[in-house]
Design an enzyme around this catalytic site. Sequence first.
Site, PDB file in Angstrom:
ATOM      1  N   SER A  71     -10.253 -71.343  41.792  1.00  0.00           N
ATOM      2  CA  SER A  71      -8.973 -71.851  42.257  1.00  0.00           C
ATOM      3  C   SER A  71      -7.916 -70.748  42.329  1.00  0.00           C
ATOM      4  CB  SER A  71      -8.534 -73.019  41.361  1.00  0.00           C
ATOM      5  OG  SER A  71      -7.500 -73.748  41.952  1.00  0.00           O
ATOM      6  N   ASP A 105      -7.709 -58.514  50.196  1.00  0.00           N
ATOM      7  CA  ASP A 105      -7.237 -58.473  51.574  1.00  0.00           C
ATOM      8  C   ASP A 105      -6.166 -57.405  51.786  1.00  0.00           C
ATOM      9  OD1 ASP A 105      -8.943 -60.494  52.332  1.00  0.00           O
ATOM     10  OD2 ASP A 105      -7.455 -62.090  52.093  1.00  0.00           O
ATOM     11  N   LYS A 120     -13.952 -72.914  44.830  1.00  0.00           N
ATOM     12  CA  LYS A 120     -13.181 -74.141  45.057  1.00  0.00           C
ATOM     13  C   LYS A 120     -11.910 -73.788  45.830  1.00  0.00           C
ATOM     14  CE  LYS A 120     -10.995 -78.206  43.062  1.00  0.00           C
ATOM     15  NZ  LYS A 120      -9.804 -78.120  43.922  1.00  0.00           N
TER      16      LYS A 120
END
Length: 698
Positions: free
Chosen positions: A476, A487, A501
Amino acid sequence: MKGFPLLRRTCLLALLTVSSSVLALEQVPALDLDQLQPTRDQVVASQNTVELLRRHHYNRTRLDDALSAQMYDTYLKHLDPQRSLFTQQDIDAFSGNRLRLDDLLLQGDLSVGFAMHKRQLQRLQDRLNFSIDLVENQLDGFDFNTDQDILVDREEAPWASDEQALQQLWRAQIKDEVLRLKLAGKSLDDIRELLGKRYRGQQIRVNQTRSEDIFQNYINALAQVYDPHTQYLSPENAENFDINMSLSLEGIGAVLQSDNEYTKIVRLVPAGPAKRSQQLATSDRIIAVGQGEEEMVDVVGWRLDEVVKLIRGPKGSPIRLEVIPASNPPGDLTSKIVNLTREAIKLEDQAAKSSVIELQNNGHDYRIGVIDVPGFYIDFKAYRKGDPDYRSTTRDVRRLLGELSEQKVDGVVLDLRDNGGGSLQEATELTGLFIDRGPTVLVRDSQGQVQQLDDPEAGIAYTGPMAVMVNRLSASASEIFAGAMQDYGRALVIGESTFGKGTVQSIQPLNHGELKLTLAKFYRVSGQSTQHRGVVPDIRYPSLLDSEEIGESALPNAMPWDTIPPARYQTSSHLQPFIAQLQQQHEARAAKDPDFIYTLARIGLDNQIKARETIPLNESKRKQQQEDYENRLLELENQRLTARGEEPLTTLEESDPLLAEVHTEDEDSDPKDDAFLLETSHILVDLLQLEHQVARAN
């Protein structure tokens, strides 16, 4: 989240604690199956659920024959997961309704669901009566010298042709259970008493079945077709859910789930009694619960909610758990007793902590700062009051970064292993410590609308080299942060693929109970989903946790990984040219590292065991298999110890060297004792040296 009102009760966390009253095992009247009928409230709730799923679930799945078939298969698997209760005759009687469930639900007709469940209850009563008679009157007649085998997994096995074939199967399964207990050191008298109590306890559980239980199971067969996190909660379970999601975390600190007849530990909450005890681990199975000094209550075959009620209790009260350790050889039911004291899990106990690892490499000394982040927490009460000193993950990490800078560390490792998530706000704000403004996560709803969450503050709290450690239990909010760091090219992500998840749930009230409904998905700023696939590390470590059993991808009907258009953000590519070389240097080191060698060998050994389709009901053969496995484990462990310069063992230790939690909250533990954390520090030093080489060349 402003502009996203349906997320006001967003469920970003799994159940964090279990904490209760003892379920009495007094005799109850035999179950009258004819009395189990749907109520008017349940009929209305089913129709409300159908409409909410059709109109608001993220998938927007049509209620048609295809969905009906999926629901039927899901329900059948729930009722008889190992195909040991129904006969082929039962299945033939059911199958005519396989494509009718959608039409019946639209009409508010629950009759088929109730009829199938009542047939299962009847079969279960028959099995328990058969089992009780067998262990109490025929146990001495078992012959453990035959060449009989039994299937390890009956999930895809043919259904028993008739009741006679079903009883033959039951006898073989009970014989297997008796043999496992014999090999665990129990006498026949002990086995007779234990199994007799267990089956009679299960008989009482069956006799306590209510209409609400059947309704919940049937409607959840529908909900689970949409995705594994969409769930109907009965009025009682809705109340329990609210208790477990509250800020007052009292209990043992463990996430539990059903695993066939067992209750399995999925995760240990940081700073909770279960984790601090260092006696429990992921995938341990709870088989009995005792209150203080009272007699242990066998919970094999109990429903998960009933086990939770038994474990729940006021802080300060003692509890005993009998568990089968996950480190046992397959088929070994040897158990141990763990004594715990229920308590409130305090925010400060879960707070981020720092340490420093000192290394030497190529004649140079390095200091690597480590910040352990067990959860994404915030003291909402103090925050809402305007308390300037409120605690949060971001505030604590900012302070620790300052302290580490004063200690002149050369790089920082953020350790997110076992971090199951928490506050989305904190995931965003923590990302903001390491980037100079920009998006942190994207949230896409069922209408295709995308909301972007940003770090609005200029400035970076730490600009030096950084690595983020993750494992399969990082979930999460952890995945949002790790994905953003990857990123932006801000940090190396090292470890195992994360849980996966990447969905958002909201609680929707019904006339009867509540519906936990998946409304949205998380996406990284690159546009990649964190769902199903999780965050894939730049440099991967081996794991003893089986990704086929733990993680989003292991859940039935899990929503897929996908992508959306990326956000506008400024990324750095300065790490990419180094990753291949860092991987090579890591592999060269790991090839000589005793812990990595052990882990790979252990994975190979366990995979061999899992590949077995049958196991013998012959005692000598089974015993030989178990001894061979234990001897191989001992050999692997002694190879590891000898390579580390430690004394070899003569017998296996009680806890597995890697399944036992090496990543603990013990303040006195040396971070250098954690082989994976130490290797991550080496990788960060490798990165420093490569960057210096490039800088000198320019």
